[in-house]
Design a protein around this motif. Sequence first.
Motif, PDB file in Angstrom:
ATOM      1  N   GLU A 159      -7.338   0.270  -1.039  1.00  0.00           N
ATOM      2  CA  GLU A 159      -6.324   0.400  -2.086  1.00  0.00           C
ATOM      3  C   GLU A 159      -5.968  -0.968  -2.667  1.00  0.00           C
ATOM      4  OE1 GLU A 159      -1.796   2.189  -2.683  1.00  0.00           O
ATOM      5  OE2 GLU A 159      -2.835   2.461  -0.759  1.00  0.00           O
ATOM      6  N   GLU A 181       0.764   3.098   5.242  1.00  0.00           N
ATOM      7  CA  GLU A 181       0.345   2.131   6.241  1.00  0.00           C
ATOM      8  C   GLU A 181      -0.745   2.717   7.132  1.00  0.00           C
ATOM      9  OE1 GLU A 181       3.637   0.669   8.404  1.00  0.00           O
ATOM     10  OE2 GLU A 181       4.590  -0.266   6.652  1.00  0.00           O
ATOM     11  N   ALA A 195       0.835  -1.200   0.000  1.00  0.00           N
ATOM     12  CA  ALA A 195       0.000   0.000   0.000  1.00  0.00           C
ATOM     13  C   ALA A 195       0.873   1.255   0.000  1.00  0.00           C
ATOM     14  CB  ALA A 195      -0.922   0.004   1.211  1.00  0.00           C
ATOM     15  N   ASP A 240      -6.062   0.728   3.668  1.00  0.00           N
ATOM     16  CA  ASP A 240      -5.106  -0.010   2.846  1.00  0.00           C
ATOM     17  C   ASP A 240      -5.772  -1.154   2.097  1.00  0.00           C
ATOM     18  OD1 ASP A 240      -5.496  -1.354   5.228  1.00  0.00           O
ATOM     19  OD2 ASP A 240      -3.366  -1.609   5.688  1.00  0.00           O
TER      20      ASP A 240
END
Length: 317
Positions: free
Chosen positions: A274, A176, A173, A271
């Motif tokens: 994503e 974080e 990612a 994340d």
Amino acid sequence: MAAVAFQSLRDTDGLGPRIIGVAGRNCTGAPGGGNSAAITPARFRRMPDTPTGFAASGGAQLHYQTAGEGDTIFFIHAGVADSRMWQHQFTDLASNHHLVAYDTRGFGQSVFFDEPFSDHTDALAVMDHLEIGRAVVVACSMGCQTAINLALTAPERVRALVLIGGWPPGFEASAEYEPPQWPELVKAFRAGDMETTADLEAEIWVVGHGRSKADVDPSVFLLVSEMSLIALPQEKARDERVVALDPPAKDRLSEIAVPTLVMIGEYDLPDLQEASVHMAGLFSQQPAQVIPDAAHLPSLEQPVRFNQLLRDFLATL
């Protein structure tokens, strides 16, 4: 206590821990071992009353449930759940599909057996036991790793993939994210306080990012906490005995060519949002489908919308 980084669903071996960083390799000093049969899931037995059984894989006995007739949909649960996370799909989809959901080794009613194992080999053992030639594999979270490995090692058995809230092997990612509950969760797990750990896991994964506990169905929260509590005593032992895919999945993702649908809950962690976009770009012909008013387990929180997306996808196959 030394700091322990929250690791979402990232991993180093293509299989991944049960949940974000609580597994033995990520949380030193955590208790391990145990037997899932010692904890009885009494409060929430919500799967419909359909045939059940056990399939052997090595020394393990893997609990499964089936319903309906037709083309097979094979469900693999998340790492904070067991097969009961698919209860609404069993209620709604069995009229024209053959449904199979099983408890991964050490989860639900599948007792952990101390031997080297891989989750995708266990999944194949259930398919073989039930004489399933090919299936649409629907997987959530940790289950996505199993589904991807299954598609790589036995592509002739996977008709299509539905991946929910997963993390593709090798993905990093851009930033974080650490949930605010993480430090307390690590402390509780190291102290052997599994009930507090399970409740904090439910806060992370059911409440998600951007809403409060008051915004979620309390019955879903309690069910996820209970499902997680069953698996927690096996956390470290599972992580120590799991066998990595060789060569690693992250180096073979281009081999996956089956139709794929990617879903993500609106309130799942940043994340993972994503990661889902990235995963859709890798495997799917359409963007990741965002399910409103859900976090990590949309099959439980928003079953009507989830089931409709699944039906629409199945109609294209």
